[in-house]
Design an enzyme around this catalytic site. Structure first.
Site, PDB file in Angstrom:
ATOM      1  CD  GLU A   1       8.627   3.799 -53.701  1.00 54.36           C
ATOM      2  OE1 GLU A   1       7.400   3.916 -53.580  1.00 54.36           O
ATOM      3  OE2 GLU A   1       9.438   4.244 -52.857  1.00 54.36           O
TER       4      GLU A   1
ATOM      5  NE  ARG B   1       4.993   5.342 -54.520  1.00 59.54           N
ATOM      6  CZ  ARG B   1       5.444   6.559 -54.278  1.00 59.54           C
ATOM      7  NH1 ARG B   1       4.899   7.598 -54.856  1.00 59.54           N
ATOM      8  NH2 ARG B   1       6.470   6.751 -53.471  1.00 59.54           N
TER       9      ARG B   1
ATOM     10  CG  ASP C   1       9.606   2.527 -43.525  1.00 62.76           C
ATOM     11  OD1 ASP C   1      10.095   1.635 -44.258  1.00 62.76           O
ATOM     12  OD2 ASP C   1       9.222   3.623 -43.984  1.00 62.76           O
TER      13      ASP C   1
ATOM     14  CD  GLU D   1       4.762   8.223 -43.692  1.00 57.41           C
ATOM     15  OE1 GLU D   1       4.774   9.475 -43.640  1.00 57.41           O
ATOM     16  OE2 GLU D   1       5.053   7.579 -44.717  1.00 57.41           O
TER      17      GLU D   1
HETATM   18  C1  DMJ Z   1       4.679   5.843 -49.299  1.00 53.47           C
HETATM   19  O1  DMJ Z   1       5.079   5.472 -50.553  1.00 53.47           O
HETATM   20  C2  DMJ Z   1       4.482   4.665 -48.414  1.00 53.47           C
HETATM   21  O2  DMJ Z   1       3.750   5.013 -47.312  1.00 53.47           O
HETATM   22  C3  DMJ Z   1       5.770   4.063 -47.981  1.00 53.47           C
HETATM   23  O3  DMJ Z   1       5.595   3.026 -47.068  1.00 53.47           O
HETATM   24  C4  DMJ Z   1       6.643   5.111 -47.340  1.00 53.47           C
HETATM   25  N1  DMJ Z   1       6.783   6.254 -48.147  1.00 53.47           N
HETATM   26  C5  DMJ Z   1       5.624   6.854 -48.754  1.00 53.47           C
HETATM   27  C6  DMJ Z   1       4.891   7.848 -47.921  1.00 53.47           C
HETATM   28  O4  DMJ Z   1       5.606   8.579 -47.073  1.00 53.47           O
END
Ligand code: DMJ
Length: 673
Positions: free
Chosen positions: A304, A308, A437, A573
């Site tokens: 994270e 970010r 994912d 998404e």
């Molecule tokens: C974000 O932090 C990123 O896109 C991550 O890959 C998946 N979760 C969240 C958004 O849904």
């Protein structure tokens, strides 16, 4: 007295005078002075012998010559003066080192007035000697039109609204690329970076940059203006009640802390840049400069904070050219490195960035596969920028290791990996949703980032998409929507996370980069499904998870929602994929779908006092049950992708030059094809 006595003693001879010599003259040291005096006296005698007329003529001639002399001096004075000054200047500008031309002081600009901001006129900024191109670091693809100014544009209805219009882009982009700013700060993007490592490749300057410089700025659309308005509303809430904290709690007008690092602010930096929100960006930058400190005894999640914070700082550095962001990126990057000190080199999930220690979650020594394989774009870029290989080495090692692992199913990976053994755990469960994912997303994106040379990444990606087709694709009833389900120990489940909606965008990106056209066909089918996950729900907003009906039942739609899954976290998404689809196809329906979604966010998640909130129930339009939390990715991703979706400017983050990380932070492609 001696003279008089000598004269008195000699016979009177007119042509001679008797003199008394001083002792010095007597030894011959004053002969010259003596003859000069003699000549003076002799001349005087001759003058006395002239007639009055002769004397007058001579005096007149002298006077005449004197007047002529004075007159000619005044008329010739100027050329002489300038000649003299010029020769002085010549001396001053004479190069001290042969071949080195010094600036001619006469052409230096007049001093700036106090209120003129040098940052707005980079060409007038103090010059530094240019660095040799091979060690230049910094923004490689400067295609964003950074400075926008508030202007009034006529809307279709004839009213005027304040919008952001790109200005001076051409002028500023044509100036030295190392100085880019609309914030008032003169920026040297590469001043603090080190020479590149021989192993890490410099991105090539895209050839199209100059052509872009010639282009007219593409005007902002009304839908983009609506996104700007939404962003400003969200930002107002954050600023008023959560400034410098991780997330806004818009209903309770407070904040929540996760890492205590101003997560929303950092995630939103490049969005502000792209939207042209100059003042907001400047304010946030000040916070980063003065308040963002990583030397804190706090546990952060490696994934994270990488996507970010590190991703957000790196992309903001690239867009703005401001070295502050690179410095901060280096700092956090270094502090995250202890995560890789594990027996297998598969990183731990958590790092204490103040203490330099790392650990897995308390209940397991496993890490999540998506987490350890979705930090590569950022660390690789950090290596490229700093010349320090250690970042790239650490994350490349993870990818190489995962490439060789057994336990995959036709390229599909399990969700967990053990940090001691380096092996997959919880085998037999396959999803493209949570925990797996972005593994798939980053296979393709790393391949693109690195200039499409790293074949193992491409192989793994292609194999995985075949695995998806073979094991996870199904069609729902009644609309026959193509969806991606899950596989658990051989049993197919018609469950699809909203998170999976990144996939149509990724498939389209792959097809755009030359992969097989049927990836695009699949992308078109899947984005329709993701849109239906919104359209078939009462609020027009997707839940976190849906279950598709595999059999037609009267009165049933394709999408079923379980009570535990009916929340919406303002996730990006679907909008992200809509953006890619519109960019690559130009089909306006994708914009229309995105517009519907924005309107529904405004209808059900907007908090009047500022900010947007996650909701608990997308099925209840009269009470969507606000959760009182605005996730940082709403500003970092959702609104950014909305803005890009509504733009017709393909150079507003050109996808042949930038690759978005999984948190929507654009990073440069190293060697664009
Ligand atoms: C974000 O932090 C990123 O896109 C991550 O890959 C998946 N979760 C969240 C958004 O849904």
């Amino acid at each position: 007295a001696a003279m008089y006595s000598a004269a008195a003693a000699s016979p009177p001879r007119r042509d001679f005078i008797s003199v008394t010599l001083s002792p010095e003259q007597a030894v011959g040291t004053g002969g010259y002075n003596n003859s000069k005096a003699w000549r003076r006296r002799s001349c005087w005698r001759k003058w006395k012998q002239l007639s009055r007329l002769q004397r007058s003529v001579i005096l007149f001639l002298f006077a005449f010559l004197a007047v002529c002399g004075v007159l000619s001096y005044t008329s010739m004075g100027e050329p002489w003066k300038s000649l003299r000054i010029k020769s002085l200047d010549d001396q001053r500008t004479e190069p001290e080192i042969p071949g080195l031309k010094l600036a001619n002081p006469a052409v230096l600009p007049a001093p700036q007035k106090a209120d003129v901001n040098l940052g707005d006129y980079p060409e007038l900024s103090p010059q530094k000697p240019p660095k040799p191109p091979h060690i230049r670091r910094g923004p490689s693809n400067l295609q964003i039109k950074p400075p926008r100014k508030d202007v009034r544009l006529k809307t279709r209805r004839g009213t005027s609204r304040v919008v952001e219009e790109p200005v001076q882009a051409d002028k500023e982009e044509k100036t030295e690329k190392s100085v880019i700013s609309w914030r008032g700060a003169v920026i040297e993007p590469d001043q603090s970076t080190e020479p590149p490592s021989s192993k890490i490749k410099e991105p090539e300057k895209p050839s199209s940059v100059e052509a872009e410089d010639q282009k007219e700025p593409v005007p902002i659309t009304e839908r983009q203006m609506a996104v700007i308005e939404a962003f400003r509303h969200a930002w107002k809430g954050y600023k008023d009640f959560a400034w410098g904290h991780d997330e806004l709690k818009p209903l309770s007008k407070s904040y929540s802390e996760w890492f205590g690092l101003g997560l929303t602010l950092i995630d939103a930096l490049d969005t502000m840049w792209i939207l042209g929100l100059k003042e907001e960006f400047e304010e946030a930058r000040k916070w980063v400069a003065n308040n963002l400190v990583f030397d804190k005894n706090v546990d952060v999640n490696l994934f994270e904070s990488t996507i970010r914070i590190l991703g957000g700082l790196l992309s903001t550095y690239h867009l703005s050219g401001d070295s502050l962001f690179l410095e901060k990126a280096k700092d956090i990057g270094n502090r995250l490195m202890p995560a890789f000190k594990t027996p297998s080199k598969i990183p731990y999930s958590d790092v204490n960035i103040g203490r330099g220690t790392a650990h897995p979650p308390r209940w397991t020594s496993d890490s999540t596969v998506a987490e350890v394989t979705s930090i590569q774009l950022e660390f690789r870029e950090l290596s490229r920028l700093t010349g320090d290989e250690k970042f790239q080495k650490a994350v490349d090692e993870v990818m190489k290791h995962v490439h060789t692992l057994s336990g995959k199913n036709d390229g599909l990976v399990p969700m967990f990996i053990n940090t001691n053994s380096g092996q997959f755990t919880h085998l037999g469960v396959y999803t493209l949703g949570a925990r797996a994912d972005s593994y798939y997303e980053y296979l393709l994106k790393q391949w693109i980032q690195g200039g499409k040379k790293e074949n193992e990444l491409l192989e793994d990606y292609m194999r995985a998409i075949e695995g998806v087709k073979k094991h996870l694709l199904q069609r729902s009833q009644p609309k026959k929507l193509t969806f991606v389900g899950e596989l658990a120990h051989g049993h197919f489940s018609a469950k699809m996370d909203h998170l999976v909606c990144f996939l149509p965008g990724t498939l389209a990106l792959g097809a755009h980069n030359g992969l097989t056209a049927d990836h695009m066909t699949l992308a078109e089918a899947l984005i329709e499904t993701c849109y239906q996950m919104y359209a078939q729900v009462e609020t027009g907003l997707s839940p976190e998870i849906v279950h598709f009906n595999l059999h037609a039942q009267k009165g049933h739609r394709d999408v079923e929602i379980k009570p535990a899954d009916r929340h919406n976290l303002l996730r990006p998404e679907t909008v992200e994929s809509l953006f890619y689809m519109y960019r690559f196809t130009g089909d306006k329906k994708y914009q229309d779908w995105g517009w519907e979604i924005l309107q529904n966010f405004n209808k059900y998640t907007r908090v009047p006092t500022g900010g947007y909130t996650s909701i608990n129930n997308v099925q209840n339009p009269s009470n969507p049950e606000p959760r009182d939390k605005m996730e940082s990715f709403f500003l970092g991703e959702t609104l950014k992708y909305m803005f890009l979706l509504f733009s017709d400017d393909i150079d507003l983050i050109n996808l042949d030059k930038y690759v978005f990380n999984t948190e929507a932070h654009p990073l440069p492609i190293w060697a664009p094809a």
